[in-house]
Design a protein around this motif. Structure first.
Motif, PDB file in Angstrom:
ATOM      1  N   GLY A  95       0.794  -1.216   0.000  1.00 35.50           N
ATOM      2  CA  GLY A  95       0.000   0.000   0.000  1.00 35.50           C
ATOM      3  C   GLY A  95       0.826   1.264   0.000  1.00 35.50           C
ATOM      4  O   GLY A  95       2.040   1.245  -0.245  1.00 35.50           O
ATOM      5  N   PHE A  96       0.171   2.378   0.295  1.00 40.08           N
ATOM      6  CA  PHE A  96       0.802   3.694   0.243  1.00 40.08           C
ATOM      7  C   PHE A  96       2.049   3.753   1.134  1.00 40.08           C
ATOM      8  O   PHE A  96       2.031   3.353   2.288  1.00 40.08           O
ATOM      9  N   GLY A  97       3.135   4.266   0.546  1.00 45.38           N
ATOM     10  CA  GLY A  97       4.381   4.404   1.282  1.00 45.38           C
ATOM     11  C   GLY A  97       5.325   3.237   1.132  1.00 45.38           C
ATOM     12  O   GLY A  97       6.488   3.321   1.544  1.00 45.38           O
ATOM     13  N   HIS A  98       4.843   2.133   0.548  1.00 44.93           N
ATOM     14  CA  HIS A  98       5.682   0.942   0.393  1.00 44.93           C
ATOM     15  C   HIS A  98       5.934   0.564  -1.064  1.00 44.93           C
ATOM     16  O   HIS A  98       6.729  -0.331  -1.328  1.00 44.93           O
ATOM     17  N   ASN A  99       5.247   1.217  -1.974  1.00 42.50           N
ATOM     18  CA  ASN A  99       5.366   0.857  -3.389  1.00 42.50           C
ATOM     19  C   ASN A  99       6.720   1.271  -3.959  1.00 42.50           C
ATOM     20  O   ASN A  99       7.259   2.335  -3.645  1.00 42.50           O
ATOM     21  N   ILE A 100       7.257   0.422  -4.816  1.00 45.04           N
ATOM     22  CA  ILE A 100       8.537   0.694  -5.483  1.00 45.04           C
ATOM     23  C   ILE A 100       8.311   1.521  -6.741  1.00 45.04           C
ATOM     24  O   ILE A 100       9.085   2.433  -7.054  1.00 45.04           O
ATOM     25  N   PHE A 101       7.264   1.202  -7.476  1.00 43.94           N
ATOM     26  CA  PHE A 101       6.981   1.855  -8.747  1.00 43.94           C
ATOM     27  C   PHE A 101       5.842   2.867  -8.606  1.00 43.94           C
ATOM     28  O   PHE A 101       4.941   2.687  -7.789  1.00 43.94           O
ATOM     29  N   ASN A 102       5.898   3.913  -9.408  1.00 43.78           N
ATOM     30  CA  ASN A 102       4.822   4.892  -9.420  1.00 43.78           C
ATOM     31  C   ASN A 102       3.564   4.243  -9.995  1.00 43.78           C
ATOM     32  O   ASN A 102       3.582   3.799 -11.151  1.00 43.78           O
ATOM     33  N   PRO A 103       2.479   4.155  -9.235  1.00 44.89           N
ATOM     34  CA  PRO A 103       1.279   3.440  -9.697  1.00 44.89           C
ATOM     35  C   PRO A 103       0.660   4.023 -10.969  1.00 44.89           C
ATOM     36  O   PRO A 103       0.203   3.280 -11.837  1.00 44.89           O
ATOM     37  N   ALA A 104       0.624   5.350 -11.075  1.00 44.06           N
ATOM     38  CA  ALA A 104       0.008   5.980 -12.243  1.00 44.06           C
ATOM     39  C   ALA A 104       0.804   5.670 -13.515  1.00 44.06           C
ATOM     40  O   ALA A 104       0.221   5.367 -14.563  1.00 44.06           O
ATOM     41  N   LEU A 105       2.128   5.736 -13.419  1.00 42.49           N
ATOM     42  CA  LEU A 105       2.955   5.435 -14.589  1.00 42.49           C
ATOM     43  C   LEU A 105       2.941   3.951 -14.918  1.00 42.49           C
ATOM     44  O   LEU A 105       2.994   3.567 -16.090  1.00 42.49           O
ATOM     45  N   ALA A 106       2.879   3.120 -13.891  1.00 37.91           N
ATOM     46  CA  ALA A 106       2.784   1.673 -14.134  1.00 37.91           C
ATOM     47  C   ALA A 106       1.484   1.353 -14.869  1.00 37.91           C
ATOM     48  O   ALA A 106       1.466   0.527 -15.795  1.00 37.91           O
ATOM     49  N   ALA A 107       0.408   2.032 -14.476  1.00 46.12           N
ATOM     50  CA  ALA A 107      -0.888   1.840 -15.129  1.00 46.12           C
ATOM     51  C   ALA A 107      -0.837   2.287 -16.590  1.00 46.12           C
ATOM     52  O   ALA A 107      -1.316   1.592 -17.490  1.00 46.12           O
ATOM     53  N   ARG A 108      -0.225   3.436 -16.813  1.00 42.72           N
ATOM     54  CA  ARG A 108      -0.123   3.980 -18.167  1.00 42.72           C
ATOM     55  C   ARG A 108       0.737   3.076 -19.060  1.00 42.72           C
ATOM     56  O   ARG A 108       0.413   2.816 -20.215  1.00 42.72           O
ATOM     57  N   THR A 109       1.832   2.593 -18.514  1.00 44.01           N
ATOM     58  CA  THR A 109       2.728   1.727 -19.273  1.00 44.01           C
ATOM     59  C   THR A 109       2.049   0.406 -19.614  1.00 44.01           C
ATOM     60  O   THR A 109       2.203  -0.118 -20.720  1.00 44.01           O
ATOM     61  N   PHE A 110       1.278  -0.117 -18.667  1.00 46.18           N
ATOM     62  CA  PHE A 110       0.582  -1.385 -18.885  1.00 46.18           C
ATOM     63  C   PHE A 110      -0.380  -1.307 -20.065  1.00 46.18           C
ATOM     64  O   PHE A 110      -0.357  -2.165 -20.956  1.00 46.18           O
ATOM     65  N   LEU A 230      11.632  19.236 -24.526  1.00 43.70           N
ATOM     66  CA  LEU A 230      11.079  19.465 -23.194  1.00 43.70           C
ATOM     67  C   LEU A 230       9.578  19.721 -23.239  1.00 43.70           C
ATOM     68  O   LEU A 230       8.820  19.242 -22.387  1.00 43.70           O
ATOM     69  N   LEU A 231       9.151  20.481 -24.236  1.00 45.13           N
ATOM     70  CA  LEU A 231       7.748  20.908 -24.297  1.00 45.13           C
ATOM     71  C   LEU A 231       6.840  19.923 -25.016  1.00 45.13           C
ATOM     72  O   LEU A 231       5.613  20.057 -24.953  1.00 45.13           O
ATOM     73  N   SER A 232       7.414  18.955 -25.710  1.00 42.87           N
ATOM     74  CA  SER A 232       6.598  17.974 -26.427  1.00 42.87           C
ATOM     75  C   SER A 232       6.604  16.650 -25.677  1.00 42.87           C
ATOM     76  O   SER A 232       7.563  16.317 -24.979  1.00 42.87           O
ATOM     77  N   GLY A 233       5.532  15.902 -25.806  1.00 40.43           N
ATOM     78  CA  GLY A 233       5.442  14.642 -25.087  1.00 40.43           C
ATOM     79  C   GLY A 233       5.153  14.863 -23.614  1.00 40.43           C
ATOM     80  O   GLY A 233       4.720  15.938 -23.192  1.00 40.43           O
ATOM     81  N   GLY A 234       5.429  13.851 -22.812  1.00 40.34           N
ATOM     82  CA  GLY A 234       5.068  13.924 -21.402  1.00 40.34           C
ATOM     83  C   GLY A 234       6.214  14.191 -20.454  1.00 40.34           C
ATOM     84  O   GLY A 234       6.039  14.065 -19.233  1.00 40.34           O
ATOM     85  N   PHE A 235       7.392  14.590 -20.981  1.00 42.68           N
ATOM     86  CA  PHE A 235       8.545  14.736 -20.103  1.00 42.68           C
ATOM     87  C   PHE A 235       8.349  15.824 -19.049  1.00 42.68           C
ATOM     88  O   PHE A 235       8.639  15.621 -17.867  1.00 42.68           O
ATOM     89  N   LEU A 236       7.857  16.976 -19.446  1.00 43.63           N
ATOM     90  CA  LEU A 236       7.694  18.083 -18.503  1.00 43.63           C
ATOM     91  C   LEU A 236       6.682  17.711 -17.415  1.00 43.63           C
ATOM     92  O   LEU A 236       6.895  17.979 -16.222  1.00 43.63           O
ATOM     93  N   PHE A 237       5.592  17.094 -17.811  1.00 41.73           N
ATOM     94  CA  PHE A 237       4.570  16.662 -16.859  1.00 41.73           C
ATOM     95  C   PHE A 237       5.142  15.641 -15.882  1.00 41.73           C
ATOM     96  O   PHE A 237       4.899  15.708 -14.672  1.00 41.73           O
ATOM     97  N   ALA A 238       5.928  14.704 -16.414  1.00 39.96           N
ATOM     98  CA  ALA A 238       6.542  13.686 -15.558  1.00 39.96           C
ATOM     99  C   ALA A 238       7.557  14.294 -14.599  1.00 39.96           C
ATOM    100  O   ALA A 238       7.662  13.875 -13.444  1.00 39.96           O
ATOM    101  N   SER A 239       8.299  15.289 -15.070  1.00 45.32           N
ATOM    102  CA  SER A 239       9.310  15.932 -14.220  1.00 45.32           C
ATOM    103  C   SER A 239       8.687  16.603 -13.008  1.00 45.32           C
ATOM    104  O   SER A 239       9.280  16.637 -11.927  1.00 45.32           O
ATOM    105  N   VAL A 240       7.496  17.126 -13.192  1.00 52.00           N
ATOM    106  CA  VAL A 240       6.821  17.841 -12.107  1.00 52.00           C
ATOM    107  C   VAL A 240       6.034  16.898 -11.200  1.00 52.00           C
ATOM    108  O   VAL A 240       6.065  17.036  -9.970  1.00 52.00           O
ATOM    109  N   TYR A 241       5.365  15.891 -11.783  1.00 48.62           N
ATOM    110  CA  TYR A 241       4.428  15.102 -10.991  1.00 48.62           C
ATOM    111  C   TYR A 241       4.807  13.650 -10.727  1.00 48.62           C
ATOM    112  O   TYR A 241       4.248  13.028  -9.822  1.00 48.62           O
ATOM    113  N   PHE A 242       5.727  13.084 -11.487  1.00 51.98           N
ATOM    114  CA  PHE A 242       6.078  11.679 -11.285  1.00 51.98           C
ATOM    115  C   PHE A 242       7.490  11.491 -10.729  1.00 51.98           C
ATOM    116  O   PHE A 242       7.698  10.735  -9.790  1.00 51.98           O
TER     117      PHE A 242
END
Length: 310
Positions: A95-110, A230-242
């Motif tokens: 659960g929260f605080g023990h996860n190794i991978f970012n859940p939102a990115l894992a979901a997106r990648t899946f 930097l401005l194209s794709g999801g890199f900037l969003f990931a840098s701030v939130y993931f």
């Protein structure tokens, strides 16, 4: 479970969410609502067995995951994604605080791997003038032949989207990743509220820009200019939130810098030399797995220095 930090993240996402509705229509909020309900129900199943309360983090995970999706993503695909992210990238680790991978990115990648068509070729036109998507359920679909996302357009036809479009967001792409200005506004809110560590946001940017600059200078094909990248794709969003997520990032200050630099470098290498147009989600998940090792390595280095100086 009340979590002030999660509320601050949600507060910073308000401009991005409003922008997503303007660019792509009200389906943005409906998709986000469906995903959030599915995410909460998934966590509730686990917490009921553990006799624990649902965390507010699952709401943030659901909203962030939604914003990485194209607006036309089928509800069932998004639901499968968030169930995977919450169940297999979070709850199975404790659960929260023990996860190794970012859940939102894992979901997106899946779902990117399992249902690539919905995340690679089905895009919608981003509105460019008021009232935009405020009067629509969803904006029209992009012509697969003549239109695409900035990164796809660059790779497939060499067309470079203007920086103005990338900055203000009227370019096709995932709902929350198209406007550099709104993402930067969210970053400012997070920094002012002391929600994120600026080192985790700056270091991947430095790694990305440095690697992109080197590849551009030596004339490597498909290497975009640093600003465009930097401005194209999801890199900037990931840098701030993931990348800035404290749970999956290293804890040591120096380790954070190395962690971020490597994410930026790996992202541009995947974009230029890999088969995937967007590489940030892979690079973040790769470095998530190495974060504990990097932390241990820097702790050992610190101990050795202390022994030498003793």
């Amino acid at each position: 479970m009340k979590q002030l930090m999660m509320r601050k993240v949600l507060l910073s996402l308000i401009p991005i969410i409003v922008g997503a509705v303007f660019f792509f229509g009200w389906r943005t909020l409906l998709l986000m609502l469906v995903v959030t309900v599915a995410g909460i129900l998934t966590e509730a199943i686990f917490k009921r067995r553990q006799n624990k309360k649902i965390s507010e983090a699952v709401i943030v995970t659901s909203v962030l995951f939604s914003l990485t999706l194209p607006v036309a993503t089928p509800f069932w695909v998004a639901i499968i994604g968030i169930i995977f992210g919450v169940a297999f990238a979070k709850e199975v680790f404790g659960g929260f605080g023990h996860n190794i991978f970012n859940p939102a990115l894992a979901a997106r990648t899946f779902i990117y791997v399992c249902f690539p068509e919905y995340l690679t070729v089905r895009w919608n036109i981003a509105a460019s003038s008021f009232p935009g998507g405020f009067t629509r359920y969803i904006t029209p679909a992009v012509d697969a032949v003549s239109g695409s996302t900035p990164l796809l357009s660059l790779r497939q036809s060499g067309i470079i989207t203007s920086l103005q479009q990338l900055l203000f967001g009227n370019a096709s792409g995932s709902m929350g990743e198209t406007s550099g200005a709104l993402i930067l506004l969210g970053a400012i809110i997070l920094i002012l509220t002391k929600t994120i560590d600026w080192k985790l946001m700056l270091s991947p940017t430095v790694g990305f820009v440095a690697t992109s600059s080197i590849l551009t200078l030596i004339g490597v094909n498909n290497a975009p200019s640093p600003v465009f990248g930097l401005l194209s794709g999801g890199f900037l969003f990931a840098s701030v939130y993931f990348i800035t997520e404290p749970i999956t990032a290293p804890k040591n200050s120096s380790a954070k810098i190395l962690y971020g630099l490597l994410i930026g470098m790996i992202t541009i290498l995947i974009r230029v030399f890999g088969i995937f147009v967007e590489g940030v989600m892979f690079s973040v998940l790769i470095m998530n797995s190495f974060a504990p090792i990097i932390d241990v390595a820097f702790k050992e280095l610190k101990k050795r220095r202390q022994v030498k100086t003793a």
